[in-house]
Motif scaffolding. Sequence first.
Motif, PDB file in Angstrom:
ATOM      1  N   THR A 108      71.404  20.090 -45.175  1.00 39.87           N
ATOM      2  CA  THR A 108      71.485  21.552 -45.188  1.00 39.87           C
ATOM      3  C   THR A 108      71.581  22.046 -46.623  1.00 39.87           C
ATOM      4  OG1 THR A 108      72.534  21.598 -43.010  1.00 39.87           O
ATOM      5  CG2 THR A 108      72.824  23.545 -44.402  1.00 39.87           C
ATOM      6  N   HIS A 109      72.353  21.331 -47.436  1.00 46.78           N
ATOM      7  CA  HIS A 109      72.472  21.674 -48.853  1.00 46.78           C
ATOM      8  C   HIS A 109      71.119  21.541 -49.562  1.00 46.78           C
ATOM      9  CE1 HIS A 109      74.361  22.164 -52.763  1.00 46.78           C
ATOM     10  NE2 HIS A 109      73.773  21.052 -53.172  1.00 46.78           N
ATOM     11  N   GLU A 110      70.290  20.620 -49.107  1.00 47.80           N
ATOM     12  CA  GLU A 110      68.957  20.422 -49.683  1.00 47.80           C
ATOM     13  C   GLU A 110      67.917  21.382 -49.103  1.00 47.80           C
ATOM     14  OE1 GLU A 110      67.729  16.357 -49.371  1.00 47.80           O
ATOM     15  OE2 GLU A 110      69.633  15.582 -50.144  1.00 47.80           O
ATOM     16  N   ARG A 111      68.346  22.249 -48.219  1.00 47.27           N
ATOM     17  CA  ARG A 111      67.484  23.277 -47.614  1.00 47.27           C
ATOM     18  C   ARG A 111      66.466  22.703 -46.627  1.00 47.27           C
ATOM     19  NH1 ARG A 111      68.040  24.181 -52.859  1.00 47.27           N
ATOM     20  NH2 ARG A 111      66.069  23.154 -53.280  1.00 47.27           N
ATOM     21  N   LEU A 112      66.750  21.526 -46.112  1.00 42.03           N
ATOM     22  CA  LEU A 112      65.869  20.952 -45.097  1.00 42.03           C
ATOM     23  C   LEU A 112      66.324  21.303 -43.694  1.00 42.03           C
ATOM     24  CD1 LEU A 112      65.243  17.382 -46.568  1.00 42.03           C
ATOM     25  CD2 LEU A 112      63.763  19.389 -46.695  1.00 42.03           C
ATOM     26  N   ARG A 148      56.770  19.528 -46.946  1.00 38.32           N
ATOM     27  CA  ARG A 148      56.179  19.082 -45.679  1.00 38.32           C
ATOM     28  C   ARG A 148      56.530  20.020 -44.532  1.00 38.32           C
ATOM     29  NH1 ARG A 148      54.073  13.886 -44.385  1.00 38.32           N
ATOM     30  NH2 ARG A 148      52.796  14.222 -42.547  1.00 38.32           N
ATOM     31  N   LEU A 149      57.649  20.724 -44.659  1.00 32.82           N
ATOM     32  CA  LEU A 149      58.015  21.709 -43.636  1.00 32.82           C
ATOM     33  C   LEU A 149      56.940  22.787 -43.516  1.00 32.82           C
ATOM     34  CD1 LEU A 149      61.836  22.239 -44.359  1.00 32.82           C
ATOM     35  CD2 LEU A 149      60.778  20.709 -42.689  1.00 32.82           C
ATOM     36  N   ALA A 150      56.359  23.158 -44.642  1.00 33.52           N
ATOM     37  CA  ALA A 150      55.279  24.150 -44.610  1.00 33.52           C
ATOM     38  C   ALA A 150      54.005  23.540 -44.044  1.00 33.52           C
ATOM     39  CB  ALA A 150      55.027  24.710 -46.010  1.00 33.52           C
ATOM     40  N   PHE A 151      53.713  22.296 -44.421  1.00 32.89           N
ATOM     41  CA  PHE A 151      52.501  21.647 -43.921  1.00 32.89           C
ATOM     42  C   PHE A 151      52.479  21.612 -42.395  1.00 32.89           C
ATOM     43  CE2 PHE A 151      51.828  18.731 -47.883  1.00 32.89           C
ATOM     44  CZ  PHE A 151      51.385  19.831 -48.599  1.00 32.89           C
ATOM     45  N   HIS A 152      53.635  21.398 -41.786  1.00 32.26           N
ATOM     46  CA  HIS A 152      53.686  21.180 -40.340  1.00 32.26           C
ATOM     47  C   HIS A 152      53.274  22.401 -39.519  1.00 32.26           C
ATOM     48  CE1 HIS A 152      55.245  17.290 -40.948  1.00 32.26           C
ATOM     49  NE2 HIS A 152      56.484  17.627 -41.226  1.00 32.26           N
ATOM     50  N   VAL A 153      53.363  23.580 -40.096  1.00 34.46           N
ATOM     51  CA  VAL A 153      53.064  24.774 -39.304  1.00 34.46           C
ATOM     52  C   VAL A 153      51.654  25.300 -39.540  1.00 34.46           C
ATOM     53  CG1 VAL A 153      55.494  25.434 -39.245  1.00 34.46           C
ATOM     54  CG2 VAL A 153      54.022  26.376 -41.023  1.00 34.46           C
ATOM     55  N   VAL A 154      50.893  24.659 -40.439  1.00 34.15           N
ATOM     56  CA  VAL A 154      49.519  25.093 -40.703  1.00 34.15           C
ATOM     57  C   VAL A 154      48.600  24.567 -39.597  1.00 34.15           C
ATOM     58  CG1 VAL A 154      47.584  24.930 -42.311  1.00 34.15           C
ATOM     59  CG2 VAL A 154      49.915  25.213 -43.178  1.00 34.15           C
ATOM     60  N   ASP A 155      47.758  25.439 -39.085  1.00 37.58           N
ATOM     61  CA  ASP A 155      46.946  25.118 -37.910  1.00 37.58           C
ATOM     62  C   ASP A 155      45.829  24.118 -38.185  1.00 37.58           C
ATOM     63  OD1 ASP A 155      48.443  26.870 -36.365  1.00 37.58           O
ATOM     64  OD2 ASP A 155      47.131  28.571 -36.814  1.00 37.58           O
ATOM     65  N   ASP A 156      45.305  24.089 -39.407  1.00 35.93           N
ATOM     66  CA  ASP A 156      44.139  23.262 -39.711  1.00 35.93           C
ATOM     67  C   ASP A 156      44.471  22.268 -40.824  1.00 35.93           C
ATOM     68  OD1 ASP A 156      41.684  22.162 -40.142  1.00 35.93           O
ATOM     69  OD2 ASP A 156      40.608  24.051 -40.448  1.00 35.93           O
ATOM     70  N   GLY A 179      63.376  15.278 -52.231  1.00 33.86           N
ATOM     71  CA  GLY A 179      63.798  16.489 -51.540  1.00 33.86           C
ATOM     72  C   GLY A 179      62.753  17.582 -51.590  1.00 33.86           C
ATOM     73  N   VAL A 180      62.136  17.771 -52.759  1.00 34.65           N
ATOM     74  CA  VAL A 180      61.118  18.814 -52.917  1.00 34.65           C
ATOM     75  C   VAL A 180      59.918  18.558 -52.008  1.00 34.65           C
ATOM     76  CG1 VAL A 180      59.429  19.790 -54.531  1.00 34.65           C
ATOM     77  CG2 VAL A 180      61.802  19.451 -55.253  1.00 34.65           C
ATOM     78  N   LEU A 181      59.458  17.315 -51.978  1.00 32.42           N
ATOM     79  CA  LEU A 181      58.277  16.992 -51.176  1.00 32.42           C
ATOM     80  C   LEU A 181      58.592  17.009 -49.686  1.00 32.42           C
ATOM     81  CD1 LEU A 181      56.726  14.190 -53.408  1.00 32.42           C
ATOM     82  CD2 LEU A 181      55.912  16.544 -53.122  1.00 32.42           C
ATOM     83  N   ALA A 182      59.817  16.646 -49.314  1.00 34.35           N
ATOM     84  CA  ALA A 182      60.211  16.763 -47.905  1.00 34.35           C
ATOM     85  C   ALA A 182      60.228  18.223 -47.489  1.00 34.35           C
ATOM     86  CB  ALA A 182      61.575  16.121 -47.689  1.00 34.35           C
ATOM     87  N   GLU A 183      60.729  19.083 -48.369  1.00 32.32           N
ATOM     88  CA  GLU A 183      60.753  20.520 -48.076  1.00 32.32           C
ATOM     89  C   GLU A 183      59.335  21.072 -47.978  1.00 32.32           C
ATOM     90  OE1 GLU A 183      63.178  24.470 -49.697  1.00 32.32           O
ATOM     91  OE2 GLU A 183      63.142  22.638 -50.892  1.00 32.32           O
ATOM     92  N   ALA A 239      71.285  10.378 -44.270  1.00 30.87           N
ATOM     93  CA  ALA A 239      70.537  11.530 -44.776  1.00 30.87           C
ATOM     94  C   ALA A 239      69.191  11.099 -45.346  1.00 30.87           C
ATOM     95  CB  ALA A 239      71.355  12.265 -45.840  1.00 30.87           C
ATOM     96  N   ASP A 240      69.161   9.959 -46.025  1.00 36.02           N
ATOM     97  CA  ASP A 240      67.906   9.467 -46.603  1.00 36.02           C
ATOM     98  C   ASP A 240      66.896   9.138 -45.516  1.00 36.02           C
ATOM     99  OD1 ASP A 240      66.408   8.737 -48.966  1.00 36.02           O
ATOM    100  OD2 ASP A 240      66.603   6.674 -48.296  1.00 36.02           O
ATOM    101  N   ILE A 241      67.367   8.519 -44.436  1.00 34.54           N
ATOM    102  CA  ILE A 241      66.483   8.200 -43.314  1.00 34.54           C
ATOM    103  C   ILE A 241      65.934   9.481 -42.684  1.00 34.54           C
ATOM    104  CG2 ILE A 241      66.441   7.310 -40.944  1.00 34.54           C
ATOM    105  CD1 ILE A 241      68.374   5.111 -41.906  1.00 34.54           C
ATOM    106  N   LEU A 242      66.809  10.445 -42.441  1.00 39.40           N
ATOM    107  CA  LEU A 242      66.376  11.691 -41.798  1.00 39.40           C
ATOM    108  C   LEU A 242      65.460  12.496 -42.726  1.00 39.40           C
ATOM    109  CD1 LEU A 242      69.661  12.811 -40.017  1.00 39.40           C
ATOM    110  CD2 LEU A 242      67.679  11.655 -39.020  1.00 39.40           C
ATOM    111  N   ARG A 243      65.754  12.456 -44.027  1.00 41.55           N
ATOM    112  CA  ARG A 243      64.887  13.145 -44.995  1.00 41.55           C
ATOM    113  C   ARG A 243      63.473  12.574 -44.936  1.00 41.55           C
ATOM    114  NH1 ARG A 243      67.248  11.531 -49.098  1.00 41.55           N
ATOM    115  NH2 ARG A 243      68.822  13.170 -49.283  1.00 41.55           N
ATOM    116  N   THR A 244      63.380  11.267 -44.880  1.00 40.77           N
ATOM    117  CA  THR A 244      62.065  10.623 -44.788  1.00 40.77           C
ATOM    118  C   THR A 244      61.375  10.993 -43.488  1.00 40.77           C
ATOM    119  OG1 THR A 244      62.805   8.764 -46.148  1.00 40.77           O
ATOM    120  CG2 THR A 244      60.866   8.403 -44.756  1.00 40.77           C
ATOM    121  N   ARG A 245      62.121  10.999 -42.399  1.00 41.59           N
ATOM    122  CA  ARG A 245      61.535  11.357 -41.100  1.00 41.59           C
ATOM    123  C   ARG A 245      61.020  12.799 -41.104  1.00 41.59           C
ATOM    124  NH1 ARG A 245      60.829   7.814 -36.468  1.00 41.59           N
ATOM    125  NH2 ARG A 245      61.381   5.821 -37.394  1.00 41.59           N
ATOM    126  N   ILE A 246      61.755  13.692 -41.734  1.00 39.74           N
ATOM    127  CA  ILE A 246      61.303  15.080 -41.830  1.00 39.74           C
ATOM    128  C   ILE A 246      60.034  15.152 -42.669  1.00 39.74           C
ATOM    129  CG2 ILE A 246      61.875  17.347 -42.806  1.00 39.74           C
ATOM    130  CD1 ILE A 246      64.834  16.708 -42.026  1.00 39.74           C
TER     131      ILE A 246
END
Length: 233
Positions: A68-72, A170-178, A164-168, A26-33
Motif C-alpha cells: 500500500t505504501h508503494e501505491r500498488l 503494469r497496473l495501467a497495462f492491465h486495463v488497456v483493451d488492445d 516498484g515503478v514497473l509493477a505500478e 511483499a516481494d512475491i505479491l509485487r512480482t505477481r501484480i
Amino acid sequence: MTEPGIGGLADDRPLLGRTSTAERVADILRTRIAEGYFPPGERLSEDAIGKALGVSRNTLREAFRLLTHERLLVHELNRGVFVRMLAVQDVEDIYRTRRLVECAVVQGLGDPPYTLDELDAAVADGERSARERDWKGVSTANIHFHRELVALAGSARTDELMRGVLAELRLAFHVVDDPRRLHQPFLVRNRAILEALRAGEPTAAERLLIEYLDDSRRQLVEAYGDIVADDET
C-alpha cells in the motif's frame, strides 16, 4: 474453486525460505501484480493468499501495508485490500521517473563491453511471445527488458526502486483493451537499444530510449485516459 490470481501461488512458497518475513511476501505479491496475476480492482483474499503461501495473517497484513505504501494496493474501510487503479496523472509521473532513472543508467554505463545476456534474453522472449501471439507475454518481456536495462547499473537500490515503478506501470497495462497495439511496436525498439549497447554506443542507446519512453508515454496516456473517462461516465 481457486480464486483468480491464486492459482500457482503455492509454487512461490519456497521463495520464503526458512524465515518467512513480510518483506519476502511483499516481494512475491509485487512480482505477481507486475506479471498480471492480480489485475487492478481485484480484492486480495487474506485467507486464500495466506493459505497458499503458508504465512500468518499478521505477516500478510504487514506485506499488504508495505505494498500500500508503494501505491500498488489500497485499503478500503470495511471492504478489504484491493489492487490499485491508477489515475492518468499516475501514469505521467511513472514515465517521468522512468526517464530519469533509465536514461541515467545508460549514461553511466562507462566503457564497453557490457554484460547484455539478460537483456538479450528479454528481447528474445518478447519476440518469441509475439510469434505465438501471446500479448501478455510480450508485455511481461517488455517489463523484463527495462528491469534488466536498469540492472546494468549494478545498484540494488535502483533495482528495488524500479521493481516498484514497473509493477505500478503494469497496473495501467492491465486495463488497456488492445495489448497487441500497445506492446508489439516496441519489440523492434527493444532490439535497437540492445544492438546499440552491443556495439558500444551508449549515447545512441540513450537517444533511442528517450524517444521510446516519450512515445510509450503518449500512447499509454491516450489509451488509458479514454478508458478512465469511459469508466467515469
